[in-house]
Scaffold this motif. Structure first.
Motif, PDB file in Angstrom:
ATOM      1  N   ARG B 295      99.516 100.746 -54.835  1.00 13.81           N
ATOM      2  CA  ARG B 295      99.597 101.969 -54.021  1.00 13.81           C
ATOM      3  C   ARG B 295      99.909 101.638 -52.574  1.00 13.81           C
ATOM      4  N   LEU B 296      99.331 100.548 -52.096  1.00 15.58           N
ATOM      5  CA  LEU B 296      99.605 100.110 -50.731  1.00 15.58           C
ATOM      6  C   LEU B 296     101.095  99.812 -50.564  1.00 15.58           C
ATOM      7  N   LEU B 297     101.646  99.074 -51.514  1.00 12.91           N
ATOM      8  CA  LEU B 297     103.064  98.744 -51.430  1.00 12.91           C
ATOM      9  C   LEU B 297     103.922 100.000 -51.574  1.00 12.91           C
ATOM     10  N   SER B 298     103.463 100.967 -52.402  1.00 13.73           N
ATOM     11  CA  SER B 298     104.229 102.208 -52.551  1.00 13.73           C
ATOM     12  C   SER B 298     104.352 102.930 -51.220  1.00 13.73           C
ATOM     13  N   PHE B 299     103.270 102.967 -50.457  1.00 17.35           N
ATOM     14  CA  PHE B 299     103.355 103.630 -49.159  1.00 17.35           C
ATOM     15  C   PHE B 299     104.278 102.866 -48.218  1.00 17.35           C
ATOM     16  N   HIS B 300     104.331 101.541 -48.377  1.00 15.23           N
ATOM     17  CA  HIS B 300     105.253 100.778 -47.533  1.00 15.23           C
ATOM     18  C   HIS B 300     106.704 101.082 -47.870  1.00 15.23           C
ATOM     19  N   ILE B 301     106.978 101.408 -49.130  1.00 18.72           N
ATOM     20  CA  ILE B 301     108.352 101.815 -49.466  1.00 18.72           C
ATOM     21  C   ILE B 301     108.754 102.971 -48.565  1.00 18.72           C
ATOM     22  N   ILE B 302     107.864 103.975 -48.459  1.00 14.75           N
ATOM     23  CA  ILE B 302     108.169 105.159 -47.663  1.00 14.75           C
ATOM     24  C   ILE B 302     108.429 104.768 -46.213  1.00 14.75           C
ATOM     25  N   SER B 303     107.534 103.931 -45.690  1.00 14.79           N
ATOM     26  CA  SER B 303     107.667 103.554 -44.298  1.00 14.79           C
ATOM     27  C   SER B 303     108.990 102.828 -44.033  1.00 14.79           C
ATOM     28  N   GLN B 304     109.418 101.998 -45.002  1.00 11.89           N
ATOM     29  CA  GLN B 304     110.679 101.271 -44.806  1.00 11.89           C
ATOM     30  C   GLN B 304     111.880 102.201 -44.905  1.00 11.89           C
ATOM     31  N   ILE B 305     111.747 103.267 -45.727  1.00 10.32           N
ATOM     32  CA  ILE B 305     112.837 104.243 -45.797  1.00 10.32           C
ATOM     33  C   ILE B 305     113.092 104.831 -44.402  1.00 10.32           C
ATOM     34  N   GLY B 306     112.018 104.969 -43.618  1.00 13.18           N
ATOM     35  CA  GLY B 306     112.157 105.494 -42.260  1.00 13.18           C
ATOM     36  C   GLY B 306     113.123 104.670 -41.427  1.00 13.18           C
ATOM     37  N   TYR B 307     113.055 103.342 -41.571  1.00  8.91           N
ATOM     38  CA  TYR B 307     113.966 102.481 -40.798  1.00  8.91           C
ATOM     39  C   TYR B 307     115.419 102.739 -41.193  1.00  8.91           C
ATOM     40  N   LEU B 308     115.632 102.880 -42.511  1.00  5.37           N
ATOM     41  CA  LEU B 308     116.999 103.120 -42.977  1.00  5.37           C
ATOM     42  C   LEU B 308     117.514 104.435 -42.415  1.00  5.37           C
ATOM     43  N   LEU B 309     116.630 105.437 -42.412  1.00  5.27           N
ATOM     44  CA  LEU B 309     117.013 106.752 -41.911  1.00  5.27           C
ATOM     45  C   LEU B 309     117.287 106.698 -40.409  1.00  5.27           C
ATOM     46  N   MET B 310     116.519 105.860 -39.722  1.00  4.45           N
ATOM     47  CA  MET B 310     116.716 105.707 -38.281  1.00  4.45           C
ATOM     48  C   MET B 310     118.117 105.185 -37.995  1.00  4.45           C
ATOM     49  N   GLY B 311     118.542 104.156 -38.749  1.00  6.70           N
ATOM     50  CA  GLY B 311     119.874 103.620 -38.549  1.00  6.70           C
ATOM     51  C   GLY B 311     120.929 104.680 -38.806  1.00  6.70           C
ATOM     52  N   LEU B 312     120.717 105.473 -39.848  1.00  5.53           N
ATOM     53  CA  LEU B 312     121.659 106.537 -40.179  1.00  5.53           C
ATOM     54  C   LEU B 312     121.684 107.587 -39.071  1.00  5.53           C
TER      55      LEU B 312
END
Lengths: 132, 495
Positions: B295-312
């Protein structure tokens, strides 16, 4: 005709979304179905050319179809969408039935094992028919 | 040629179907298929790197009429990275997935999922993208429910319902867009978009696409299905999903917002940046309170998606290069972390951080292997996460988006905190007396975890060539003219 279809699609969207907000699994399923129909109607309407009696075919002796003709693309899209939604719905029905069998409830609020680990005795033994 | 990444998984899905109830046969097919897929994607990548955007017109129908397949550098990189993920997951699942799940079709579904993913990376047609999404989703629906444990079924219900809703929105957006423009070929759409009237309707459709792909890629207000479902199936399946599924959502977002909706970028940019910041922060805060490894790693997936969205959201060529680099980094690091979690579970029998401990002294190499992707995720040099974040932060500072850049840096710190928590609980903490004895883990699991960690390490140590590729891909994404001319210019050409 376009207006009537648009209103129908809008009504279906509203009804579908409302049903999706319910807690009962069966009602959510109905909501998904209604949304699927709503989108199909929307696609049907989206060709912007709802013309009766003028197929997109080149008549004998001419080199192009009639200037105003029915757009065949949305119909191809709908056909694909219907087939996909048929498969998806079939899977969803089986899954929701399985969910009811495993959990003993059709209330989404009762399905909390993903958030709070269920006590061990609550977990039913694996059913050989479980996997679809 | 570029049809092969779609055809190869289809072929191996059929080959593995032949031996339906023979697990040993299917496991071999899984490895062979993943190796073959790597060969195919490697050659596609080489071709795209050398010869620019590769285009194939299916059935030889010229561009706006038939279905176009087009692979640009971003797509080629994604194909290659997902093939690598597939290979390591196939190796791990040699013993990471039980015979009963294999008998219910794990390997055919695995290949169908890959076919859907590769199709989404390859297609140049919006409706075709929808179809590939559905192929991918159907396979993932069955995979997530495979085995039928109670938590799995409950997770699957949430996953299926929200993803179907997202597909519905995606399809409506396609319908509305077709109504406005009369075409679904992405390059053709890109040509016509600037002249479309009324412009307000275009913005509406853009928001529909944002919501549809936002659900699939788990961005801020729409991510709730992910932590409710990703930790329920066996960890191999979670690792596969975390490496591929949400990233396909981000890929689609990138395609749509760099190719189609660029005329009203002034409106979408602040929306994307705000969502990016919130996704990062909420994801990492959610992870901070978790005590279950997965579950901890699952929440990190979300947080990393934020970086991708930031670049976009930043949208410059440099920022889009950051997206490409970050994508490579996060797919490798995230999958590696999930596989490490699976290995830890095999050794100590639990995913609960409280029930784990003492692995640093009993399995020091595993501790080291965990540190590579974990510190990479936190962004420590010289690992790949550092360079990925460097490129993004640099782009953010150049464009004077200080707020989101600051959020990105702060979230890195919180990610580091989260990773040290795992480190303390799983590896550093002393073994408690009541813990069960350590079990042995099969060699195949070690091979998978070590090779993926090594690839992740390599992505950091050999960052130079990877940055070059990302920059080239970023330039391609920032200027859609090359993509459009590659697709539309090849009218009548041989596929």
């Amino acid at each position: 005709m376009t207006l009537l279809l648009a209103i129908t699609a809008g009504g279906l969207f509203a009804a579908g979304l409302y049903m999706m907000l319910r807690r009962s699994l069966v009602k959510i399923l109905v909501g998904l179905l209604l949304l699927g129909y709503a989108v199909n109607l929307l696609l049907f309407n989206s060709g912007s050319r709802l013309v009766p009696g003028s197929p997109p075919l080149i008549r004998e002796g001419e080199s192009a179809p009639a200037l105003i003709h029915a757009d065949p693309v949305p119909q191809a899209l709908i056909l694909t969408a219907i087939v996909i939604s048929f498969g998806v719905t079939a899977f969803a029905v089986v899954l929701l039935r399985q969910a009811y069998q495993v959990t003993g409830t059709d209330d989404l609020n009762e399905m909390r094992c993903t958030d709070i680990p269920c006590p061990e005795e609550d977990i039913l033994p694996d059913d050989p028919e479980a996997a679809p | 040629m570029i049809v092969l990444p779609i055809l190869a998984p289809l072929l191996f899905a059929i080959v593995s179907l032949v031996g339906w109830s023979k697990p040993a046969y299917q496991r071999v097919v899984g490895i062979v298929g993943a190796v073959a897929l790597n060969g195919v994607t490697l050659s596609v990548f080489a071709q795209v790197r050398a010869g620019g955007i590769q285009v194939a017109q299916v059935g030889n129908w010229p561009a706006p009429f038939g279905i176009t397949l087009a692979v640009d550098l971003f797509g080629a990189v994604m194909l290659q990275v997902s093939a690598l993920v597939a290979l390591t997951v196939a190796i791990f699942s040699l013993s990471g997935i039980d015979d009963s799940r294999v008998k219910f079709g794990f390997y055919p579904l695995f290949f169908v999922l890959l076919m859907g993913v590769n199709g989404a990376f390859t297609t140049g047609d919006l409706f075709n993208l929808y179809v590939w999404f559905e192929v991918m989703l159907m396979a993932s629906f069955v995979l997530i429910a495979l085995g039928g444990e109670r938590a799995q079924i409950e997770g699957a219900v949430k996953y299926v319902i929200l993803n179907l809703l997202s597909s519905t929105l995606f399809l409506s957006a396609i319908g509305l867009l077709y109504n406005l423009t009369g075409t679904l070929n992405m390059a053709d759409l890109a040509l016509r978009m600037p002249e479309v009237q009324p412009a307000g309707e275009v913005t509406l459709i853009a928001v529909l696409f944002l919501i549809a792909f936002g659900i699939k890629s788990a961005i801020f207000p729409l991510f709730f299905w992910l932590p409710a479902s990703y930790h329920t199936p066996p960890v191999v399946i979670t690792a596969l999903f975390s490496g591929l599924l949400t990233k396909v959502g981000v890929f689609a977002l990138t395609r749509v917002f760099t190719l189609l909706f660029i005329t009203d970028f002034a409106i979408t940019q602040p929306i994307l940046l705000v969502l990016a910041g919130l996704t990062m922060v909420v994801g990492v805060l959610g992870a901070a309170v978790q005590t279950d490894f997965r579950r901890l790693l699952s929440f990190h997936i979300i947080s990393q998606i934020g970086y991708l969205l930031m670049g976009l959201g930043l949208g410059s060529a440099g920022a889009l290069a950051g997206v490409v680099f970050f994508m490579v980094h996060v797919i490798l690091a995230k999958t590696a972390l999930f596989l490490v979690a699976g290995l830890v579970e095999r050794l100590q029998g639990s995913f609960d951080l409280k029930k784990l401990g003492g692995l640093a002294s009993s399995r020091p190499w595993l501790a080291l292997i965990f540190l590579i992707p974990a510190l990479s995720l936190a962004g420590l040099p010289p690992l790949s996460g550092f360079f990925a974040k460097l490129v993004l932060v640099q782009a953010g500072l150049e464009l004077r988006s200080f707020l989101v850049t600051g959020a990105a840096l702060g979230v890195s710190l919180l990610t580091f905190y989260s990773m040290t928590k795992v480190w303390n609980e799983v590896f550093w903490k002393d073994r408690k007396s009541g813990m069960p004895a350590l079990r042995r883990a099969p060699v195949s699991m070690w091979v998978a975890v070590i090779s993926l960690a090594a690839i992740s390490l390599l992505a950091g140590l050999a960052a130079g060539p990877l940055v070059d590729v990302s920059l080239a891909a970023g330039i391609q994404l920032a200027d859609p003219a090359a993509y459009i001319s590659a697709v539309m210019g090849g009218i009548g050409g041989a596929p």
